[in-house]
Design a protein around this motif. Structure first.
Motif, PDB file in Angstrom:
ATOM      1  N   SER A   1      39.281  14.945  23.474  1.00  0.00           N
ATOM      2  CA  SER A   1      40.639  15.681  24.056  1.00  0.00           C
ATOM      3  C   SER A   1      41.979  15.153  23.472  1.00  0.00           C
ATOM      4  O   SER A   1      41.712  14.642  22.349  1.00  0.00           O
ATOM      5  N   LYS A   2      42.834  15.883  24.133  1.00  0.00           N
ATOM      6  CA  LYS A   2      43.711  15.991  23.753  1.00  0.00           C
ATOM      7  C   LYS A   2      44.473  14.454  23.132  1.00  0.00           C
ATOM      8  O   LYS A   2      44.819  14.322  22.379  1.00  0.00           O
ATOM      9  N   MET A   3      44.132  13.610  24.322  1.00  0.00           N
ATOM     10  CA  MET A   3      44.615  12.104  23.386  1.00  0.00           C
ATOM     11  C   MET A   3      44.174  11.419  22.404  1.00  0.00           C
ATOM     12  O   MET A   3      44.542  11.461  22.065  1.00  0.00           O
ATOM     13  N   HIS A   4      42.652  11.782  22.801  1.00  0.00           N
ATOM     14  CA  HIS A   4      41.962  11.318  21.357  1.00  0.00           C
ATOM     15  C   HIS A   4      42.368  12.209  19.789  1.00  0.00           C
ATOM     16  O   HIS A   4      42.436  11.715  19.094  1.00  0.00           O
ATOM     17  N   ARG A   5      42.441  12.513  19.966  1.00  0.00           N
ATOM     18  CA  ARG A   5      43.285  14.047  18.465  1.00  0.00           C
ATOM     19  C   ARG A   5      44.254  13.712  18.265  1.00  0.00           C
ATOM     20  O   ARG A   5      44.729  13.356  17.197  1.00  0.00           O
ATOM     21  N   MET A   6      45.587  13.374  18.929  1.00  0.00           N
ATOM     22  CA  MET A   6      46.490  12.940  18.764  1.00  0.00           C
ATOM     23  C   MET A   6      46.731  11.292  18.333  1.00  0.00           C
ATOM     24  O   MET A   6      47.432  10.701  17.189  1.00  0.00           O
TER      25      MET A   6
ATOM     26  N   GLU B   1      55.393  11.598  26.943  1.00  0.00           N
ATOM     27  CA  GLU B   1      56.008  13.494  25.925  1.00  0.00           C
ATOM     28  C   GLU B   1      54.595  13.595  26.501  1.00  0.00           C
ATOM     29  O   GLU B   1      54.894  14.894  25.922  1.00  0.00           O
ATOM     30  N   MET B   2      53.324  13.521  25.180  1.00  0.00           N
ATOM     31  CA  MET B   2      52.044  14.552  25.772  1.00  0.00           C
ATOM     32  C   MET B   2      52.012  15.020  27.051  1.00  0.00           C
ATOM     33  O   MET B   2      51.713  16.157  26.797  1.00  0.00           O
ATOM     34  N   LEU B   3      51.931  14.217  28.110  1.00  0.00           N
ATOM     35  CA  LEU B   3      52.028  14.449  29.206  1.00  0.00           C
ATOM     36  C   LEU B   3      52.640  15.564  30.114  1.00  0.00           C
ATOM     37  O   LEU B   3      52.142  16.168  30.372  1.00  0.00           O
ATOM     38  N   VAL B   4      53.385  15.677  29.271  1.00  0.00           N
ATOM     39  CA  VAL B   4      54.928  16.386  30.415  1.00  0.00           C
ATOM     40  C   VAL B   4      54.906  17.844  29.168  1.00  0.00           C
ATOM     41  O   VAL B   4      54.934  18.399  29.867  1.00  0.00           O
ATOM     42  N   ALA B   5      54.464  17.128  28.321  1.00  0.00           N
ATOM     43  CA  ALA B   5      54.044  18.453  27.799  1.00  0.00           C
ATOM     44  C   ALA B   5      52.858  19.728  27.392  1.00  0.00           C
ATOM     45  O   ALA B   5      52.507  20.487  27.103  1.00  0.00           O
ATOM     46  N   ALA B   6      51.898  18.972  28.765  1.00  0.00           N
ATOM     47  CA  ALA B   6      50.539  19.235  28.444  1.00  0.00           C
ATOM     48  C   ALA B   6      50.696  20.486  28.703  1.00  0.00           C
ATOM     49  O   ALA B   6      49.243  21.960  28.786  1.00  0.00           O
ATOM     50  N   GLU B   7      51.646  20.993  30.277  1.00  0.00           N
ATOM     51  CA  GLU B   7      51.378  22.549  31.113  1.00  0.00           C
ATOM     52  C   GLU B   7      51.310  23.822  29.551  1.00  0.00           C
ATOM     53  O   GLU B   7      50.084  24.499  29.766  1.00  0.00           O
ATOM     54  N   GLN B   8      51.806  22.866  28.051  1.00  0.00           N
ATOM     55  CA  GLN B   8      52.052  24.073  27.627  1.00  0.00           C
ATOM     56  C   GLN B   8      50.990  24.128  26.522  1.00  0.00           C
ATOM     57  O   GLN B   8      50.798  24.995  25.875  1.00  0.00           O
ATOM     58  N   SER B   9      51.147  22.950  26.303  1.00  0.00           N
ATOM     59  CA  SER B   9      49.528  22.519  25.062  1.00  0.00           C
ATOM     60  C   SER B   9      48.301  22.751  25.301  1.00  0.00           C
ATOM     61  O   SER B   9      47.790  22.671  24.540  1.00  0.00           O
ATOM     62  N   ILE B  10      48.066  22.708  26.566  1.00  0.00           N
ATOM     63  CA  ILE B  10      46.572  22.416  27.280  1.00  0.00           C
ATOM     64  C   ILE B  10      46.018  24.227  26.812  1.00  0.00           C
ATOM     65  O   ILE B  10      46.516  25.045  27.314  1.00  0.00           O
ATOM     66  N   SER B  11      45.284  24.283  25.821  1.00  0.00           N
ATOM     67  CA  SER B  11      44.938  25.943  25.759  1.00  0.00           C
ATOM     68  C   SER B  11      43.376  25.661  25.822  1.00  0.00           C
ATOM     69  O   SER B  11      42.709  25.215  27.034  1.00  0.00           O
ATOM     70  N   GLU B  12      42.395  27.296  25.857  1.00  0.00           N
ATOM     71  CA  GLU B  12      41.360  27.791  27.435  1.00  0.00           C
ATOM     72  C   GLU B  12      40.837  26.705  26.252  1.00  0.00           C
ATOM     73  O   GLU B  12      39.223  26.710  27.060  1.00  0.00           O
ATOM     74  N   THR B  13      40.253  26.718  25.263  1.00  0.00           N
ATOM     75  CA  THR B  13      40.012  25.815  24.126  1.00  0.00           C
ATOM     76  C   THR B  13      39.533  24.546  24.577  1.00  0.00           C
ATOM     77  O   THR B  13      38.358  23.552  25.287  1.00  0.00           O
ATOM     78  N   ASP B  14      41.101  24.002  25.137  1.00  0.00           N
ATOM     79  CA  ASP B  14      40.559  22.280  26.166  1.00  0.00           C
ATOM     80  C   ASP B  14      39.888  22.416  26.945  1.00  0.00           C
ATOM     81  O   ASP B  14      39.349  21.656  27.318  1.00  0.00           O
ATOM     82  N   VAL B  15      39.766  23.612  27.947  1.00  0.00           N
ATOM     83  CA  VAL B  15      39.804  24.037  28.703  1.00  0.00           C
ATOM     84  C   VAL B  15      38.243  23.730  28.488  1.00  0.00           C
ATOM     85  O   VAL B  15      37.138  23.618  29.579  1.00  0.00           O
ATOM     86  N   ASP B  16      37.441  25.464  28.414  1.00  0.00           N
ATOM     87  CA  ASP B  16      35.933  25.140  27.981  1.00  0.00           C
ATOM     88  C   ASP B  16      36.121  23.969  28.297  1.00  0.00           C
ATOM     89  O   ASP B  16      34.623  23.602  27.998  1.00  0.00           O
TER      90      ASP B  16
END
Length: 407
Positions: free
Chosen positions: A262-267, A312-327
């Motif tokens: 997940s994005k949170m775990h990676r960051m 800040e991570m949650l605010v930026a999520a619209e731009q930072s979530i990739s197709e790989t993250d979704v899959d």
């Protein structure tokens, strides 16, 4: 044609009694077990009522209006298998798993627990002690006490302590555990005809009586204790389960906070090295859904920066979530939905799969309370069909609802 007929024969069947109570039967003639699950919605109840229901669920196995404690325990012993009652997130859950030969006894016990609960003052006092001991054990999970308190602050989880009385508890039980708020699922080796015949004389005659007026006493909240570990939390809101946006919102939650990828775990863990343990917790309510993203670490003198970074991570999520993250999130959620083994908070929605008979019974009743049990078999396709743009939309909408807390 014979294959089609066989599929029809094993599909879950819905029985609806005259009082509106739905009973879903999933018959498996080869199963050595049968599970009876009763779920009653409490996703519109206040934090103090939710705490009262936690206590009531622990008191219910002690006695009913028909059976003394000794006789009720003896009936439970005769049934054998699993007999459980708990506040399962957004529902009051009562489950009995036994052999098909004991189905009639199990139906009697389930009828007693749902319709004739007693709640003596002594039983409530013992149940309150049991709950406190359990909460103390759960403090071994450093994140749990803070997340539970945050849920209470948000109005979506139990909050106390409170002092319970017999008359108030009975009224609350009658208000929540009633035919128009309940669904029953029976999975295993008992055919629908036997279920209908046996339950007609008990659940079919369950009257839709209005609950008497009551007021749950407000608890005296002390200051939150300072713990060895600190937890940073941020909550976001999403659509209700009945919305066609819900699957996309769940994928968004998975992309942000579920699993090591997940994005949170990676960051938080891999890039910043702030915490080993990250996670997310869902709360399902009747009008919306809530997710709390959290991470825990040994308390430092100041951690305001960490709270701001998570926001800040949650605010930026619209731009930072990739197709790989979704899959990745979709695959994880579908796998969890099919074969998940549950989580640290007990039986809660999207915390376990469909492997055991009691898992399948829980899901059938849970979906029936939210529009129809048929969605249970199709929800994994809903998840699979979520598009990248759908998740970005949910990230944008969620970012406008952020509430945070560090404790």
């Amino acid at each position: 044609m014979s294959g089609v007929l066989a599929a029809i024969a094993v599909a879950p069947q819905l029985i609806t009694f005259g009082n509106g109570l739905p009973v879903i039967v999933d018959y498996d003639p080869d199963s050595p077990f049968v599970t009876l699950v009763s779920l009653s919605r409490c996703d519109d109840q206040s934090p103090d009522r939710l705490l009262a229901l936690e206590i009531a669920c622990r008191a219910i196995m002690r006695e009913t209006q028909t059976f003394s404690t000794q006789r009720l325990q003896y009936l439970s012993w005769l049934v054998g298998g699993r007999v459980e009652a708990e506040l399962a997130g957004d529902t009051v859950r009562i489950e009995i798993t036994t052999a098909p030969s004991h189905f009639s006894l199990a139906a009697t016990l389930l009828s007693e627990l749902t319709q004739r609960a007693s709640f003596s003052q002594e039983a409530l006092a013992e149940a309150s002690k049991d709950l406190q001991k359990d909460l103390e054990r759960r403090e071994l999970m450093p994140w749990y006490p803070s997340v539970r308190e945050f849920r209470g602050d948000l109005g979506v989880g139990p909050r106390g302590p409170i002092s319970m009385r017999t008359d108030v508890t009975r009224a609350l039980w009658q208000h929540v555990v009633r035919p128009d708020r309940t669904a029953i699922a029976i999975v295993g080796g008992v055919p629908p005809s036997d279920v209908e015949r046996r339950l007609t004389s008990s659940f079919g005659l369950w009257e839709l009586d209005p609950a008497p007026g009551f007021r749950i006493p407000r608890g005296q909240f002390g200051p939150n204790p300072v713990r060895r570990h600190a937890t940073v939390m941020a909550s976001v809101e999403g659509p209700p389960v009945t919305s066609d946006r819900f699957a996309a919102w769940l994928v968004y939650c998975g992309a942000i906070g579920w699993g090591a990828g997940s994005k949170m775990h990676r960051m938080i863990r891999n890039e910043l090295g702030w915490a080993y343990q990250t996670g997310s917790s869902l709360s399902i309510r009747h009008d919306k859904s809530h997710a709390i993203f959290h991470f825990t670490f040994v308390r430092a003198p100041s951690f305001g920066e960490r709270e701001e970074t998570l926001k800040e991570m949650l605010v930026a999520a619209e731009q930072s979530i990739s197709e790989t993250d979704v899959d990745r999130a979709k695959s994880l959620l579908i796998g969890q939905y099919l074969v998940g083994s549950g989580g640290p908070e007990g039986t809660v929605p999207f915390g376990q799969g469909h492997v055991a008979v009691w898992d399948r019974a829980f899901w059938l009743a849970w979906w029936q309370l939210r529009g129809g049990f048929e969605r249970d078999s199709s929800f994994k396709e809903e998840l699979a069909n979520v598009a990248h743009e759908d998740v970005k939309r949910e990230a944008r909408l969620a970012a406008a609802t952020i509430k945070s807390k560090a404790h």
